[in-house]
Motif scaffolding. Sequence first.
Motif, PDB file in Angstrom:
ATOM      1  N   ARG A  26       0.848  -1.203   0.000  1.00 24.66           N
ATOM      2  CA  ARG A  26       0.000   0.000   0.000  1.00 24.66           C
ATOM      3  C   ARG A  26       0.881   1.251   0.000  1.00 24.66           C
ATOM      4  N   TYR A  27       1.927   1.228   0.807  1.00 25.29           N
ATOM      5  CA  TYR A  27       2.835   2.385   0.916  1.00 25.29           C
ATOM      6  C   TYR A  27       3.529   2.652  -0.417  1.00 25.29           C
ATOM      7  N   LEU A  28       4.036   1.581  -1.042  1.00 22.12           N
ATOM      8  CA  LEU A  28       4.813   1.790  -2.273  1.00 22.12           C
ATOM      9  C   LEU A  28       3.916   2.195  -3.440  1.00 22.12           C
ATOM     10  N   VAL A  29       2.710   1.633  -3.503  1.00 24.78           N
ATOM     11  CA  VAL A  29       1.786   2.051  -4.569  1.00 24.78           C
ATOM     12  C   VAL A  29       1.290   3.472  -4.290  1.00 24.78           C
ATOM     13  N   GLY A  30       1.107   3.765  -3.005  1.00 21.91           N
ATOM     14  CA  GLY A  30       0.631   5.104  -2.650  1.00 21.91           C
ATOM     15  C   GLY A  30      -0.876   5.200  -2.663  1.00 21.91           C
TER      16      GLY A  30
END
Length: 385
Positions: A214-218
């Motif tokens: 979730r963090y890396l996709v944003g």
Amino acid sequence: MSSLVGLITRLYKLVYPPGVHLSTDPKPLKFGILGAAAIAPFALISPAKSHPEAVVYGVAARDRARADVYAKKHGIPKVYGSYEELLDDPEIDVVYNPLPNALHYEWTVKILLAGKHCLLEKPATDTLEESQKLFELAESKNLVLMEAFHYRFHPAIQRVKQILDSGELGPIRHITASLALPQGIVGAGDIRYVYSLGGGSMMDAGCYTLSCVRYLVGSAPTSVIATATAASLYKPDENAHLIDGAVTATLAFPNDVTATITSDEAMPHHFGFIPRLPQVYVTVKCEGGEVKLYNFVMPTIYHYITVTPRDGKSRTEKAYTFKDGKGEEWWATYRYQLEAFVDRLRGRTPQTWVDKEDTLANMEWIEKIYETSGLGARPKSQFTF
Ligand SMILES: NC(=O)C1=CN([C@@H]2O[C@H](COP(=O)(O)OP(=O)(O)OC[C@H]3O[C@@H](n4cnc5c(N)ncnc54)[C@H](OP(=O)(O)O)[C@@H]3O)[C@@H](O)[C@H]2O)C=CC1
Ligand SMILES: O=C1OC[C@@H](O)[C@H](O)[C@H]1O
């Protein structure tokens, strides 16, 4: 050779932090710990030793004798015979909650009602609704509450995010994240296998892989495409059939991005006796190449970031400290986390934060993955206030 020396130095300082102090601050933040938990020495007690504004002041256990032994072993000055007693102590400013997942809700409510800030272990609660209530309560009391996703505070994962956001590799197409441990690390009697305590691999290791993608996709996922679970090796009670010993979930995100997350609490040995190596990594395939971070959960021990542009030369980076020099090579993820947490409590701007929306999104998709898997939600707390 130099990286071997670096590794040994980091590990030595991780275990024996330099500059161990009795806080130099005349009024340090006093932390209390609920439960003589296995994770607390790594997550708080050791990191606090090198933080000039934080001290671990007290610990409570259900059994006072257990708290006594723990306090002595870890140099904690005050012992309480019950969790309530610790919460009643006006000396305590902040409470670290490393109780089993199913007790996070009840005891975080009690921590907040006692007027204390709370550093709450992951996953925040058993259900999304409980996490929502905790943040509402914290906000109404103007108290700081944060889910302890320590890996986010480390420069390594932030460097990967920076590479992705720079556009160097083009848009993300697919992410694979894994946190899988060999059999034997999480023992048979562990809380992670007990349904009534909020057990399950998606709750435990899986919450990291979900948080990371979730963090890396944003952004949040848009759907769960598929899930596959494996029964746990250990069956402590009659609800063991509701426990995922391992789980793989494939998620859809906006713009045709997909992610596959895998977690396993006990990968079976090769041929029944050769332990497997832990599988802890995140790989991001983009239109213009790929980036892999090996060991995104405990990068201080060892990690590497390999960037492979489609039309260029591959390179390997390490990020033990921030480019602006902040941090120390030996700082664990937990030490970076404590830095940010104390900064927030002291009115300074933390380097980064795991905010309410972040926690709620993680809980929402943990629930959806469990729904899709057929195992169903984790048990809701019976506690009311
Ligand atoms: N941030 C991280 O890297 C990690 C986070 N965690 C999280 O921390 C939490 C605790 O994990 P861990 O330290 O491994 O667990 P432990 O089993 O070592 O600790 C849990 C503590 O909860 C207390 N407790 C209260 N009620 C119960 C109960 N009914 N059954 C069992 N224990 C009870 C016990 O305290 P008492 O001493 O009072 O008996 C025990 O010390 C979990 O939420 C887990 O997800 C875990 C590992 C790593
Ligand atoms: O928080 C955690 O970090 C590492 C995992 O392997 C562990 O089981 C989990 O509780």
